[in-house]
Design an enzyme around this catalytic site. Structure first.
Site, PDB file in Angstrom:
ATOM      1  CG  ASP A 100      -0.268  -0.276   2.543  1.00  0.00           C
ATOM      2  OD1 ASP A 100       0.974  -0.458   2.560  1.00  0.00           O
ATOM      3  OD2 ASP A 100      -0.952  -0.302   3.571  1.00  0.00           O
ATOM      4  CG  PHE A 152      -0.647   8.633   9.407  1.00  0.00           C
ATOM      5  CD1 PHE A 152       0.282   7.600   9.527  1.00  0.00           C
ATOM      6  CD2 PHE A 152      -1.993   8.341   9.588  1.00  0.00           C
ATOM      7  CE1 PHE A 152      -0.129   6.307   9.833  1.00  0.00           C
ATOM      8  CE2 PHE A 152      -2.409   7.052   9.896  1.00  0.00           C
ATOM      9  CZ  PHE A 152      -1.477   6.035  10.014  1.00  0.00           C
TER      10      PHE A 152
HETATM   11  P1  5GP Z   1       7.680   0.824   6.152  1.00  0.00           P
HETATM   12  O1  5GP Z   1       8.132  -0.533   6.567  1.00  0.00           O
HETATM   13  O2  5GP Z   1       8.000   1.182   4.721  1.00  0.00           O
HETATM   14  O3  5GP Z   1       8.121   1.888   7.123  1.00  0.00           O
HETATM   15  O4  5GP Z   1       6.142   0.875   6.355  1.00  0.00           O
HETATM   16  C1  5GP Z   1       5.256   0.271   5.587  1.00  0.00           C
HETATM   17  C2  5GP Z   1       3.955   0.131   6.336  1.00  0.00           C
HETATM   18  O5  5GP Z   1       3.741   1.183   7.290  1.00  0.00           O
HETATM   19  C3  5GP Z   1       2.829   0.246   5.364  1.00  0.00           C
HETATM   20  O6  5GP Z   1       2.502  -0.992   4.814  1.00  0.00           O
HETATM   21  C4  5GP Z   1       1.711   0.794   6.228  1.00  0.00           C
HETATM   22  O7  5GP Z   1       1.059  -0.269   6.871  1.00  0.00           O
HETATM   23  C5  5GP Z   1       2.417   1.615   7.275  1.00  0.00           C
HETATM   24  N1  5GP Z   1       2.381   3.052   6.928  1.00  0.00           N
HETATM   25  C6  5GP Z   1       3.408   3.836   6.549  1.00  0.00           C
HETATM   26  N2  5GP Z   1       3.001   5.088   6.284  1.00  0.00           N
HETATM   27  C7  5GP Z   1       1.669   5.087   6.505  1.00  0.00           C
HETATM   28  C8  5GP Z   1       0.652   6.096   6.381  1.00  0.00           C
HETATM   29  O8  5GP Z   1       0.850   7.263   6.006  1.00  0.00           O
HETATM   30  N3  5GP Z   1      -0.604   5.702   6.687  1.00  0.00           N
HETATM   31  C9  5GP Z   1      -0.924   4.437   7.097  1.00  0.00           C
HETATM   32  N4  5GP Z   1      -2.192   4.192   7.362  1.00  0.00           N
HETATM   33  N5  5GP Z   1       0.009   3.477   7.217  1.00  0.00           N
HETATM   34  C10 5GP Z   1       1.284   3.800   6.911  1.00  0.00           C
END
Ligand code: 5GP
Length: 174
Positions: A100, A152
């Site tokens: 996502d 976010f």
């Molecule tokens: P990463 O491992 O790249 O830091 O994070 C990926 C996961 O963090 C995504 O699959 C999601 O679940 C969550 N995440 C990161 N940014 C956002 C955001 O802006 N909104 C939401 N709802 N989830 C986020």
């Protein structure tokens, strides 16, 4: 259990724009992989994106899912929990990870490392949203729907404490 009141501050990406972009990504993937691909979706956030993307791909598609979590509320815990038991085989198949949003890059990076052990023919990454300002671990992104600033966001699969996933658009909450 009651969800908090809906506090959508603004719609960042509307439903039509998402649909258009998903069609474009599907067309690109179809052209690049006429022999077919295995889409590996990261639950829960990628559910709608994978469902729509898979229908926009005209070559053969198989799908599998992994479960990842690192977020509580709007803050990443830093530690990624991944359960990567795939139901199908990916050896000798072209795999595309469907995510996502790529934020720090930790989740996709951990998943790439774990899928590599299963001998796929190739591993690509397709994310609906990229937040490059927050990157800690570099990850190769082959297909990206939208690049956004460090906000976010919720909707179209993305949650805030499990709420708001079913919004048909991507929004910023207050
Ligand atoms: P990463 O491992 O790249 O830091 O994070 C990926 C996961 O963090 C995504 O699959 C999601 O679940 C969550 N995440 C990161 N940014 C956002 C955001 O802006 N909104 C939401 N709802 N989830 C986020």
């Amino acid at each position: 259990m009651q969800n908090p009141p809906l506090q959508v501050k603004s719609v960042l990406i509307d439903e039509k724009a998402i649909q258009r972009r998903v069609e474009e990504l599907g067309a690109e993937i179809s052209e690049q992989y006429p022999e077919g691909v295995v889409l590996v979706g990261i639950l829960k956030g990628a559910i709608y994106f994978l469902a729509d993307l898979s229908r926009a791909i005209k070559s053969p598609v198989e799908m599998d899912f992994v479960v990842a979590s690192s977020y509580r509320g709007t803050e990443s815990s830093g530690a990624v929990t991944l359960s990567t038991d795939l139901s199908g085989k990916i050896a000798d198949h072209h795999v595309i990870i469907v995510e996502d949003i790529v934020d720090t890059g930790r989740t996709v990076s951990a998943l790439i490392a774990s899928l590599q052990d299963k001998d796929p023919r190739s591993i690509g990454v397709c994310t609906l949203i990229d937040k490059p300002d927050r990157r800690i671990v570099p990850v190769p992104i082959d297909y990206c729907g939208f690049t956004i600033p460090d906000k976010f966001v919720v909707g179209y699969g993305l949650d805030y404490d499990q709420a708001y996933r079913n919004l048909p658009y991507i929004a910023v909450i207050a």
